[in-house]
Scaffold this motif. Structure first.
Motif, short mmCIF file in Angstrom:
data_model
loop_
_atom_site.label_atom_id
_atom_site.label_comp_id
_atom_site.label_asym_id
_atom_site.label_seq_id
_atom_site.Cartn_x
_atom_site.Cartn_y
_atom_site.Cartn_z
N THR A 129 -7.95 34.59 -0.28
CA THR A 129 -7.28 33.50 0.35
C THR A 129 -8.18 32.59 0.80
N VAL A 130 -8.13 31.35 0.46
CA VAL A 130 -8.91 30.04 0.97
C VAL A 130 -8.08 29.02 1.37
N ASP A 131 -7.92 28.57 2.56
CA ASP A 131 -7.06 27.44 3.15
C ASP A 131 -8.01 26.18 2.89
N MET A 132 -7.11 24.86 2.20
CA MET A 132 -7.95 23.69 1.50
C MET A 132 -7.43 22.89 2.66
N ASP A 133 -8.58 21.82 2.89
CA ASP A 133 -8.25 20.70 3.53
C ASP A 133 -7.44 19.73 3.08
N ASP A 134 -6.73 19.08 3.85
CA ASP A 134 -5.77 18.05 3.24
C ASP A 134 -6.32 16.83 2.79
N ARG A 135 -5.85 16.36 1.65
CA ARG A 135 -6.40 15.11 1.00
C ARG A 135 -5.51 14.15 0.99
N SER A 136 -5.95 12.87 0.68
CA SER A 136 -4.99 11.73 0.28
C SER A 136 -5.59 10.36 -0.18
N ILE A 137 -4.77 9.76 -0.65
CA ILE A 137 -5.39 8.46 -1.64
C ILE A 137 -4.37 7.41 -1.42
N THR A 138 -4.87 6.36 -1.05
CA THR A 138 -4.07 5.07 -0.78
C THR A 138 -4.56 3.83 -1.70
N PRO A 160 0.75 -1.36 0.03
CA PRO A 160 0.16 0.01 -0.17
C PRO A 160 0.87 1.43 -0.08
N TYR A 161 0.47 2.31 -1.03
CA TYR A 161 0.98 3.52 -0.90
C TYR A 161 0.14 4.59 -0.72
N THR A 162 0.55 5.90 -0.41
CA THR A 162 -0.33 6.83 -0.14
C THR A 162 0.23 8.12 -0.49
N VAL A 163 -0.65 8.96 -1.55
CA VAL A 163 -0.11 10.16 -1.98
C VAL A 163 -1.01 11.18 -1.29
N ALA A 164 -0.47 12.26 -0.69
CA ALA A 164 -1.11 13.31 0.04
C ALA A 164 -0.93 14.37 -0.45
N LEU A 165 -1.94 15.44 -0.41
CA LEU A 165 -1.66 16.85 -0.61
C LEU A 165 -2.03 17.67 0.70
N THR A 166 -1.17 18.21 1.23
CA THR A 166 -1.12 18.85 2.52
C THR A 166 -0.70 20.29 2.23
N GLY A 167 -1.36 21.24 3.31
CA GLY A 167 -0.96 22.45 3.32
C GLY A 167 -1.45 23.35 2.29
N ALA A 168 -2.35 23.01 1.58
CA ALA A 168 -2.87 23.62 0.20
C ALA A 168 -3.54 24.87 0.48
#
Length: 339
Positions: free
Chosen positions: A325-334, A303-311
């Motif tokens: 300016t809009v703070d986006m929530d973190d997203r990830s896919i495993t 299993p691998y995970t790609v994550a978008l953080t601090g966007a």
């Protein structure tokens, strides 16, 4: 358990390695490490190499004497393991004789220790076999590596694993790949775009990952961030208070853009890749997109995970005093690499 290469006596190392690596009753690998008059005793039984191979015995060493000629550990006979002691006599680079003592009634703790030792031995032997095996292109692969290969004109999922006769090669899993390029697709969020807002600005975005195949039919992952910028109309009826896609031509410093960190981690949690990303719009309505392709052919299955953080989304049309300016929530896919 002691790995065979850590045994102190080279002839003993060669003997134990050859014995444990046998897939069948082929005695040829052992002929090179024993003397022609080699003999082996076990209890009341005495015989040559043929007798040892007929019994299909294996050995996992857990300790050795200072001179490396006496090994203690576990012998496996017909899939049952027993505490045992192996005493070798060597001449030059060859094994002259072997005496095997087996404890007939192991305790439950010894049985468990034996199972664990042979599980480790099997892992070592399997790893060694995969290191030696190559495909028709001369490449070695990790167990479970996946590849798309055609049978006739139909592509099927193949795995790098032992076939019916034990030879390691590309084995058809029977899974037909209906899409010529994509094996599986993932998105975060799965149900649709994630929406984040400030008082006067909004961004809808999604992180997606198709798991597919490169030009040589090995696995790859293509990660894409897609984002759309909106502003809230605050001037006229009937649009007053509604969200509108960017429609104005903007100077470069106010063109909508998304920045953040994209990170790929592996089965053990180790970071494989991390980078700062930027997705910038070009012209109204300024859709923002960022794509990164990951080659997976040489990565271990799991299993691998790609994550978008601090966007953060910045820029876009704004009324006087508004903050776009809009703070986006973190997203990830495993996702799983391999089969």
């Amino acid at each position: 358990m002691i790995a065979a290469e850590n045994l102190a006596q080279p002839p003993v190392h060669a003997f134990v390695s050859a014995l444990n690596a046998l897939d069948d009753l082929d005695r040829e690998p052992l002929n090179h490490v024993v003397r022609p008059d080699f003999w082996c005793t076990s209890g009341q039984s005495r015989g040559g190499l043929e007798n040892l191979l007929t019994n299909r015995i294996r050995f996992a060493a857990t300790a050795q004497s200072d001179d490396g000629l006496t090994l203690t550990g576990f012998a496996a006979l017909h899939e049952h393991s027993f505490p045992s002691t192996w005493v070798f006599t060597v001449k030059g680079s060859e094994v002259q004789s072997l005496e095997i003592s087996i404890e007939a009634k192991p305790t439950p703790d010894q049985q468990q220790d034996g199972r664990e030792a042979f599980e480790e031995l099997d892992r070592q032997i399997t790893a060694a076999k995969y290191e030696r095996a190559t495909d028709q292109d001369g490449r070695t692969h990790l167990p479970g590596t996946a590849r798309r290969r055609k049978i006739g004109a139909v592509p099927y999922l193949h795995a790098w694993k032992p076939g019916a006769l034990g030879a390691i090669s590309w084995i058809n899993t029977g899974v037909r790949l209906e899409d010529p390029d994509v094996y599986k697709s993932f998105a975060s969020p799965e149900s649709g775009d994630s929406v984040r807002k400030s008082a006067s600005s909004r961004v809808d975005f999604r992180l997606s990952l198709p798991l597919g195949w490169d030009g040589d039919d090995y696995q790859k992952a293509v990660v894409t961030l897609d984002a759309t910028s909106y502003y809230k109309d605050g001037t006229s009826w009937p649009d007053f208070g509604t969200w509108i896609k960017e429609k104005h031509s903007l100077v470069d410093r106010t063109v909508p853009r998304v920045t953040g960190t994209l990170t790929l981690t592996g089965p053990d949690g180790a970071v494989i890749s991390t980078e700062e990303i930027k997705a910038k719009g070009v012209k109204p309505p300024y859709p923002m997109s960022f794509t990164r392709e990951y080659a997976l052919a040489d990565l271990p299955p799991g299993p691998y995970t790609v994550a978008l953080t601090g966007a953060v989304k910045t820029g876009g049309f704004q009324f006087s005093g508004d903050d776009s300016t809009v703070d986006m929530d973190d997203r990830s896919i495993t996702f799983d690499v391999g089969t």
